[in-house]
Design an enzyme around this catalytic site. Sequence first.
Site, PDB file in Angstrom:
ATOM      1  N   GLN A  47      48.752  20.911 -22.819  1.00 34.43           N
ATOM      2  CA  GLN A  47      47.685  19.918 -22.903  1.00 34.43           C
ATOM      3  C   GLN A  47      47.080  19.874 -24.304  1.00 34.43           C
ATOM      4  O   GLN A  47      46.205  19.062 -24.570  1.00 34.43           O
ATOM      5  CB  GLN A  47      46.572  20.258 -21.898  1.00 34.43           C
ATOM      6  CG  GLN A  47      47.006  20.149 -20.452  1.00 34.43           C
ATOM      7  CD  GLN A  47      45.926  20.510 -19.458  1.00 34.43           C
ATOM      8  OE1 GLN A  47      46.169  21.255 -18.538  1.00 34.43           O
ATOM      9  NE2 GLN A  47      44.724  19.978 -19.619  1.00 34.43           N
TER      10      GLN A  47
ATOM     11  N   GLU B 141      36.722  13.879 -14.388  1.00 32.52           N
ATOM     12  CA  GLU B 141      36.363  15.091 -13.667  1.00 32.52           C
ATOM     13  C   GLU B 141      35.294  14.967 -12.588  1.00 32.52           C
ATOM     14  O   GLU B 141      35.329  15.715 -11.618  1.00 32.52           O
ATOM     15  CB  GLU B 141      35.856  16.120 -14.679  1.00 32.52           C
ATOM     16  CG  GLU B 141      36.956  16.716 -15.500  1.00 32.52           C
ATOM     17  CD  GLU B 141      36.426  17.849 -16.369  1.00 32.52           C
ATOM     18  OE1 GLU B 141      37.241  18.444 -17.055  1.00 32.52           O
ATOM     19  OE2 GLU B 141      35.230  18.131 -16.340  1.00 32.52           O
TER      20      GLU B 141
ATOM     21  N   ARG C 288      40.413  21.108 -13.292  1.00 35.05           N
ATOM     22  CA  ARG C 288      39.695  19.873 -13.081  1.00 35.05           C
ATOM     23  C   ARG C 288      38.208  20.113 -13.098  1.00 35.05           C
ATOM     24  O   ARG C 288      37.478  19.764 -12.214  1.00 35.05           O
ATOM     25  CB  ARG C 288      40.100  19.185 -11.797  1.00 35.05           C
ATOM     26  CG  ARG C 288      39.705  17.715 -11.874  1.00 35.05           C
ATOM     27  CD  ARG C 288      40.888  16.847 -11.848  1.00 35.05           C
ATOM     28  NE  ARG C 288      40.569  15.530 -12.333  1.00 35.05           N
ATOM     29  CZ  ARG C 288      41.020  14.425 -11.794  1.00 35.05           C
ATOM     30  NH1 ARG C 288      41.802  14.462 -10.759  1.00 35.05           N
ATOM     31  NH2 ARG C 288      40.735  13.278 -12.313  1.00 35.05           N
ATOM     32  N   CYS C 289      37.851  20.830 -13.954  1.00 36.56           N
ATOM     33  CA  CYS C 289      36.651  20.787 -14.733  1.00 36.56           C
ATOM     34  C   CYS C 289      36.581  21.992 -15.583  1.00 36.56           C
ATOM     35  O   CYS C 289      37.196  22.991 -15.383  1.00 36.56           O
ATOM     36  CB  CYS C 289      35.385  20.739 -13.995  1.00 36.56           C
ATOM     37  SG  CYS C 289      34.260  20.634 -15.314  1.00 36.56           S
TER      38      CYS C 289
HETATM   39  N1  MCN Z   1      39.019   5.958 -19.167  1.00 36.49           N
HETATM   40  C1  MCN Z   1      38.600   4.642 -19.172  1.00 36.49           C
HETATM   41  N2  MCN Z   1      37.266   4.357 -19.320  1.00 36.49           N
HETATM   42  C2  MCN Z   1      36.344   5.346 -19.446  1.00 36.49           C
HETATM   43  C3  MCN Z   1      36.756   6.689 -19.409  1.00 36.49           C
HETATM   44  C4  MCN Z   1      38.116   6.968 -19.285  1.00 36.49           C
HETATM   45  O1  MCN Z   1      39.434   3.758 -19.029  1.00 36.49           O
HETATM   46  N3  MCN Z   1      35.060   5.078 -19.599  1.00 36.49           N
HETATM   47  C5  MCN Z   1      40.446   6.290 -19.054  1.00 36.49           C
HETATM   48  C6  MCN Z   1      40.916   7.036 -20.287  1.00 36.49           C
HETATM   49  O2  MCN Z   1      41.184   6.262 -21.384  1.00 36.49           O
HETATM   50  C7  MCN Z   1      42.075   7.835 -19.759  1.00 36.49           C
HETATM   51  C8  MCN Z   1      41.586   8.229 -18.370  1.00 36.49           C
HETATM   52  O3  MCN Z   1      40.628   7.219 -17.999  1.00 36.49           O
HETATM   53  O4  MCN Z   1      43.222   7.038 -19.691  1.00 36.49           O
HETATM   54  C9  MCN Z   1      40.899   9.617 -18.338  1.00 36.49           C
HETATM   55  O5  MCN Z   1      40.039   9.679 -19.423  1.00 36.49           O
HETATM   56  P1  MCN Z   1      39.059  10.882 -19.785  1.00 36.49           P
HETATM   57  O6  MCN Z   1      37.939  10.941 -18.838  1.00 36.49           O
HETATM   58  O7  MCN Z   1      38.759  10.757 -21.231  1.00 36.49           O
HETATM   59  O8  MCN Z   1      39.901  12.210 -19.544  1.00 36.49           O
HETATM   60  P2  MCN Z   1      41.122  12.766 -20.401  1.00 36.49           P
HETATM   61  O9  MCN Z   1      42.008  11.670 -20.751  1.00 36.49           O
HETATM   62  O10 MCN Z   1      40.626  13.684 -21.446  1.00 36.49           O
HETATM   63  O11 MCN Z   1      41.859  13.597 -19.285  1.00 36.49           O
HETATM   64  C10 MCN Z   1      41.374  14.851 -18.845  1.00 36.49           C
HETATM   65  C11 MCN Z   1      40.968  14.807 -17.398  1.00 36.49           C
HETATM   66  C12 MCN Z   1      40.899  16.164 -16.917  1.00 36.49           C
HETATM   67  S1  MCN Z   1      39.719  17.147 -17.617  1.00 36.49           S
HETATM   68  C13 MCN Z   1      41.783  16.642 -15.982  1.00 36.49           C
HETATM   69  S2  MCN Z   1      41.672  18.270 -15.483  1.00 36.49           S
HETATM   70  C14 MCN Z   1      42.723  15.781 -15.415  1.00 36.49           C
HETATM   71  C15 MCN Z   1      42.352  14.383 -15.480  1.00 36.49           C
HETATM   72  O12 MCN Z   1      41.914  14.042 -16.680  1.00 36.49           O
HETATM   73  N4  MCN Z   1      44.019  16.096 -15.376  1.00 36.49           N
HETATM   74  C16 MCN Z   1      44.911  15.139 -14.984  1.00 36.49           C
HETATM   75  N5  MCN Z   1      43.137  13.528 -14.838  1.00 36.49           N
HETATM   76  C17 MCN Z   1      44.456  13.803 -14.683  1.00 36.49           C
HETATM   77  N6  MCN Z   1      45.315  12.861 -14.267  1.00 36.49           N
HETATM   78  C18 MCN Z   1      46.620  13.164 -14.181  1.00 36.49           C
HETATM   79  N7  MCN Z   1      47.468  12.204 -13.740  1.00 36.49           N
HETATM   80  N8  MCN Z   1      47.116  14.377 -14.506  1.00 36.49           N
HETATM   81  C19 MCN Z   1      46.293  15.373 -14.897  1.00 36.49           C
HETATM   82  O13 MCN Z   1      46.782  16.545 -15.234  1.00 36.49           O
END
Ligand code: MCN
Length: 786
Positions: A224, A741, A371-372
């Site tokens: 990651q 999360e 997941r957090c």
């Molecule tokens: N997004 C959006 N609008 C927002 C916030 C987010 O469209 N206001 C979109 C983002 O651009 C991204 C997705 O949603 O495509 C998740 O965004 P974000 O909250 O920034 O999280 P990360 O991309 O940093 O992903 C990490 C988060 C975590 S902490 C875990 S644990 C987790 C999760 O994402 N692991 C996952 N979701 C997962 N989903 C899949 N399929 N696989 C994992 O391992």
Amino acid sequence: TGSQALDEVKIGGLGSSRPRVEDARFIRGRGNYVEDVTLPGMLHMEILRSPLAHARIKSIDTSAAWAIPGVKLVLTGEMAAQRNLAWMPTLSYDTQAVLATDKVRFQGQEVACVVAEDPYIAKDACDAIVVEYEALPPIVNPEQAVAPGAPLIRDDKAGQADNVAYQWEVGDKDGTDAAFAQADVVSKLRLHYPRSHPSPIENCGAVADFNNATGKLTVYLTSQAPHIVRAAVALIAELPEHLIRIISPDVGGGFGNKVPVYPGYVCAILCSILTAKPVKWIEDNTGNLSSTGFGRDMYLDSEMALTNDGKILAVRYHATTDQGAFYADAQPTKFKIGLVHSSFACYDVPVGHITAQGMYTNKAPGGVAYRCSFRVTEAMFFQERMMQAAADDLGMDQAEFRRRNLVRDDQFPYRTPFGFLTDSGQYLKCLQVGLDAIGYDDFLVEQAEARKQGRLLGIGISTMTEPLGAGNSREYDILGIKMFDSAELRVHPTGKAVLKIGAQTQGQGHETTFAQIVTHELGIPATDIVVEHGDTDHTPFGMGTYASRSTPVAGAATAMVARKIRAKARKLAAHLLEVSEEDVEWELGRFFVRGAESRGVTIQECAMAAYSNMPDGMEPGLENNAYYDPPNLTWPFACYIATVEVDPETGVWDVLRFVGVDDCGVRINPMIVEGQIMGGLTEAYAISNMQFQTYDVDGNLVGANYMDYLLPTAWETPGFELHEVVTPSPHHPIGAKGVGECAAVGGPAAYVNAVMDALRPTGVRNIDMPLLPDRVWHAAHTGQDV
Ligand code: MCN
């Protein structure tokens, strides 16, 4: 703006639920996972793991393994030690053995590994290694760990006289004690949050390829955070960073499990260096479930001081964490207990005090993010269970109790009792949207009627905010180092673009959503933008994807680099339109002359000019990069409400309805956001009643395969009704907050609170998760907590 602006949603900008571009290759079987990587002359590695939880190693005889045709290398801890790799290279407090030498400290611990021509030979050769163990009494919970006469698990550590891994405290003890002395009511609760495992679809794996001619080490790795891993690999291989390339290809889920560097990676790299051949290691399910980062396993003893009219005066609690055998990757934060003190951030709580203690046990080490981030999940579960228990003790409606204590809109920026600064939100509105959606008042009437007939209906609420977007080095110092992220954008002459980001997707859809941010800033259609990530030779330095930090940090860097591109394009536009830059206006996808809207040039025309017709003195090309160090974390808010019916005859409980209201600021891709929320809520549901790991008295892991460790399928999973409130982040360039999360973190309490509400007539106050039917039945029939 002018009249010819593009329709942002139609071209895939913010607010567009464009389908995930990465799915095209996944559903056609064209994904490229570590398992798909095959290199000429590649060898295969298998790991021999300890069958015992606690035992002294008397001898390891590898001769029979070496004798098997096709075996190229048998690696033991002693051999690793000769390369300074007795212990995992780590920056944290404690470390973990790469391969056990003196003792094994948990079932599944890595003891030796074999490299052979194919994985089957390697596996057979592992079975041929003879390890003589002298069994020691195992410790499988914190109580045993501190019992008089408990065997010392970490006898390898100088100065370690007991099984206590750490002690920690935060908050204002005196102020809290004083507030408790004033309280009308003191509410108490003791909880255990069981151990669970992230269980991504793809286990860990690596293909290490050390080229002894060039001195270059390339590692394909399920990670990651490839750039961070590169620093660790430099320590493992004793190579300079520029000779190391980490490629994190498609990654089949992480959920926190793929943040750390594990002994298997170290062994694969070392074996490639020793054999000068590419070496592939693919972990099996049991290996993953028994040795990689788990989540939770925490006990909480808590008290809340209250006034009779339902105002919280103070909270204090003691947390005991079960760290497993090593405290290695356990806490990537400089806070020993992670971010447990982000609890009660959404409530107006004047003061609080937390103490914590972590114990070594003979269980798998880890306790990383699942997941957090870093114990926030336990903190929020505890917070919301405590909120319900306190409302019960006061005899107050649980929604009303929350209403009286939630931080109001006019209180932002708000300093939480443990020092965080929350900056925005509409907590009361979110709660109300949820209550309206579920039909709260009507349900209470229905519940009262049902109770008269002996039916047990319940409603549970969970409201929470959490710090997402690890990366603020100014407002709150998480790691003791600056945390940032990066983006690099190159617009080609025809106006097509390539965005390279430091973040790394494991299924979140970054290739889709990060293009949308560029579209929002530049008006280049999302289909004309390719997003690249996960290769340290080709992407800018990033700190990885976890703690929902990609959108808050790398997403912000993406917006910032696009703005730099737009600034240069404006100069090109002025040149093409033969006016001064001050007279140039921007509308999505196009610059035009102020007062003469029809005279304009598109962003694509500016791109062409950057390579063919730039003004004298301007550097050619249209590319740039940005590093973003955010001023604060982002603080999304969520309100989850479940209604359930418990069957008193069987203890089985069914979810009647589930309503989720998420405020993650501006939503880039609403479909992906909903997918993230549904994924989290599914995990939350599973954690509440089926997905848990435990160890028997001998330290054998119960839940080391997917027959015993249950994951929910679509069949078990309830339906979710999702709603939104949008409070833009005040500091994020596009107002987005993290979303991945909250649902997983805030969801479990909604289910458990609902079941506890259903059981209220029985007098039961708490059932620890998992809420299995036999436990619920027992509690309902005895009136005793379980
Ligand atoms: N997004 C959006 N609008 C927002 C916030 C987010 O469209 N206001 C979109 C983002 O651009 C991204 C997705 O949603 O495509 C998740 O965004 P974000 O909250 O920034 O999280 P990360 O991309 O940093 O992903 C990490 C988060 C975590 S902490 C875990 S644990 C987790 C999760 O994402 N692991 C996952 N979701 C997962 N989903 C899949 N399929 N696989 C994992 O391992």
